[in-house]
Design a protein around this motif. Sequence first.
Motif, PDB file in Angstrom:
ATOM      1  N   ASP A  10      10.473   5.533 -11.452  1.00 26.05           N
ATOM      2  CA  ASP A  10       9.894   5.531 -12.798  1.00 26.05           C
ATOM      3  C   ASP A  10       9.528   6.922 -13.300  1.00 26.05           C
ATOM      4  N   VAL A  11       9.738   7.943 -12.492  1.00 24.80           N
ATOM      5  CA  VAL A  11       9.434   9.311 -12.914  1.00 24.80           C
ATOM      6  C   VAL A  11      10.650   9.835 -13.683  1.00 24.80           C
ATOM      7  N   GLU A  87       0.043  13.748 -10.136  1.00 29.27           N
ATOM      8  CA  GLU A  87       0.119  12.676 -11.131  1.00 29.27           C
ATOM      9  C   GLU A  87       1.328  11.770 -10.861  1.00 29.27           C
ATOM     10  N   ALA A  88       2.469  12.347 -10.544  1.00 32.33           N
ATOM     11  CA  ALA A  88       3.660  11.545 -10.245  1.00 32.33           C
ATOM     12  C   ALA A  88       3.411  10.645  -9.042  1.00 32.33           C
ATOM     13  N   GLU A  91       0.823   7.796 -10.039  1.00 34.45           N
ATOM     14  CA  GLU A  91       1.414   6.751 -10.875  1.00 34.45           C
ATOM     15  C   GLU A  91       2.328   5.833 -10.067  1.00 34.45           C
ATOM     16  N   GLN A  92       3.168   6.415  -9.225  1.00 33.50           N
ATOM     17  CA  GLN A  92       4.096   5.599  -8.448  1.00 33.50           C
ATOM     18  C   GLN A  92       3.377   4.823  -7.345  1.00 33.50           C
ATOM     19  N   ALA A  95       1.909   1.836  -9.035  1.00 36.10           N
ATOM     20  CA  ALA A  95       2.971   0.899  -9.402  1.00 36.10           C
ATOM     21  C   ALA A  95       3.465   0.111  -8.190  1.00 36.10           C
ATOM     22  N   PRO A 100      -4.778   1.889  -7.615  1.00 37.30           N
ATOM     23  CA  PRO A 100      -4.821   3.318  -7.320  1.00 37.30           C
ATOM     24  C   PRO A 100      -5.235   3.585  -5.872  1.00 37.30           C
TER      25      PRO A 100
END
Length: 111
Positions: A10-11, A87-88, A91-92, A95, A100
């Motif tokens: 998703d990045v 951040e990448a 986020e992953q 997901a 978190p």
Amino acid sequence: MAAPLDPFGDVDDEAARDLVARHQAFVRDLPDVGVDGLVYEYRTQFHQDPLVTQDATAYYLSVRGHVWDEFADRMGLSDEELAELREAHAEQFAAHVGEPAGDEAMILTKE
């Protein structure tokens, strides 16, 4: 063997993908350690086991901030690059894991 960016589908940002790829390559190229060895060291040397979960392609870790600081120093990352890389991963991690990380998210792609 998983491709270094498998857990980061998703990045989309090219700069972030490059940073993630550099980080994964750096870990894979650690002399006498590699990905599995590093995860083993983290799990046995840290006060709290950082491994949250794993799947066929990656380890999902929740590490203290100093771990990222050490990577930034060793990889020569700027503060902005480190923030983008963190951040990448965050986020992953959220997901894939569904929540978190407790500390700092780090995903290490299996070799």
